[in-house]
Design an enzyme around this catalytic site. Structure first.
Site, mmCIF file in Angstrom:
data_model
loop_
_atom_site.group_PDB
_atom_site.id
_atom_site.type_symbol
_atom_site.label_atom_id
_atom_site.label_comp_id
_atom_site.label_asym_id
_atom_site.label_seq_id
_atom_site.Cartn_x
_atom_site.Cartn_y
_atom_site.Cartn_z
ATOM 1 N N SER A 135 4.630 -14.568 18.829
ATOM 2 C CA SER A 135 4.404 -14.033 20.169
ATOM 3 C C SER A 135 3.071 -13.301 20.274
ATOM 4 O O SER A 135 2.524 -12.824 19.281
ATOM 5 C CB SER A 135 5.531 -13.057 20.542
ATOM 6 O OG SER A 135 6.787 -13.659 20.373
HETATM 7 N N1 SAH Z 1 9.737 -13.379 16.470
HETATM 8 C C1 SAH Z 1 8.900 -14.479 16.081
HETATM 9 C C2 SAH Z 1 8.641 -15.438 17.230
HETATM 10 C C3 SAH Z 1 9.551 -16.541 17.109
HETATM 11 S S1 SAH Z 1 9.477 -17.861 18.244
HETATM 12 C C4 SAH Z 1 7.624 -14.035 15.438
HETATM 13 O O1 SAH Z 1 7.358 -12.827 15.404
HETATM 14 O O2 SAH Z 1 6.899 -14.887 14.907
HETATM 15 C C5 SAH Z 1 11.195 -18.070 18.473
HETATM 16 C C6 SAH Z 1 11.989 -18.457 17.254
HETATM 17 O O3 SAH Z 1 13.350 -18.542 17.652
HETATM 18 C C7 SAH Z 1 11.632 -19.818 16.670
HETATM 19 O O4 SAH Z 1 11.285 -19.674 15.333
HETATM 20 C C8 SAH Z 1 12.901 -20.638 16.843
HETATM 21 O O5 SAH Z 1 13.136 -21.545 15.778
HETATM 22 C C9 SAH Z 1 13.954 -19.557 16.907
HETATM 23 N N2 SAH Z 1 15.211 -19.931 17.574
HETATM 24 C C10 SAH Z 1 15.384 -20.645 18.709
HETATM 25 N N3 SAH Z 1 16.700 -20.755 19.001
HETATM 26 C C11 SAH Z 1 17.367 -20.081 18.025
HETATM 27 C C12 SAH Z 1 18.736 -19.819 17.781
HETATM 28 N N4 SAH Z 1 19.687 -20.266 18.593
HETATM 29 N N5 SAH Z 1 19.052 -19.089 16.689
HETATM 30 C C13 SAH Z 1 18.101 -18.628 15.837
HETATM 31 N N6 SAH Z 1 16.785 -18.841 16.030
HETATM 32 C C14 SAH Z 1 16.424 -19.560 17.115
#
Ligand code: SAH
Length: 217
Positions: free
Chosen positions: A61
């Protein structure tokens, strides 16, 4: 040193200028080496004012969004926090600087393992990462003082609210694929208080209680 300078600049020009005030959040954002959470090919852009790809169709993000979501949790140091969507592990590190324990769930194994290794090598000992679909939260590790969802949900998952302590807060982007509203949901003895914070764009939360797989392709 160059990265430290870029981090300080990021805090001044992207966070303080937009109203992030919590000193402990600003300190954490000045400290965590964001450039280690992106691919080597993007290292020069790690402190830019935007999200960046981290592989597997996912993103780290924007710094401002990480700071804003963290500030909204109002952490004081003794909290148990849950993150849904570990991704690169960057948000996880920021939370680990400010809370006593951080639990994070990620559905993509490759990302979870990479984040776990990196956070371990940086010396974080208060983070636990589980590979699973996180729309149901992590009941055994709860209850949580704060829950942060870093992927966009079609609605507020009730199961997550149920894993909050009374007074606990859930920060979650809610909406459709291309635009969402960042919501702050506070659990009170009388029910939940829901506040709309700002518009935002996140990758989709997939699976049960989220969006159907393949829906975003
Ligand atoms: N917090 C992260 C940003 C992640 S982007 C950072 O600091 O880099 C969102 C993430 O959510 C992705 O890696 C995706 O694989 C995950 N995601 C999406 N749906 C999900 C679910 N149902 N359970 C767990 N993770 C999920």
């Amino acid at each position: 040193m160059e990265f430290e300078r870029l981090r300080n600049l990021m805090v001044e020009t992207q966070l303080i200028s937009r109203g992030i005030k919590d000193e402990s959040v600003l300190t954490a954002m000045r400290k965590v080496p964001r450039h280690l959470f992106v691919d080597d090919s993007l290292i020069e852009r790690a402190y830019d004012d935007n999200a960046l790809p981290i592989g597997e169709g996912q993103t780290i993000s924007q710094p401002y969004m990480v700071a804003l979501m963290t500030e909204l949790l109002e952490l004081r140091g003794d909290e148990n926090v849950l993150e849904i969507g570990t991704g690169s592990g960057y948000q996880c590190a920021i939370l680990a600087e400010l809370a006593s324990s951080v639990c994070s769930v990620e559905r993509v194994e490759k990302l979870a393992i990479r984040a776990r290794d990196l956070l371990g090598s940086l010396g974080y000992r208060n983070i636990e990462i589980k590979i699973t679909n996180g729309t149901y939260g992590w009941e055994e590790a709860g209850p949580f003082d704060g829950i942060i969802v870093t992927a966009a949900a079609p609605e507020i998952p009730k199961t997550l609210v149920e894993q909050l302590v009374i007074g606990g807060k859930l920060i979650i982007p809610v909406g459709d694929r291309w635009s969402q509203i960042l919501m702050k949901v506070t659990r009170t003895p009388e029910g939940v208080i829901t506040q709309s914070i700002t518009g935002c764009i996140f990758v989709p939360l997939l699976g049960d209680l989220g969006w159907k797989e393949g829906w975003h392709d």
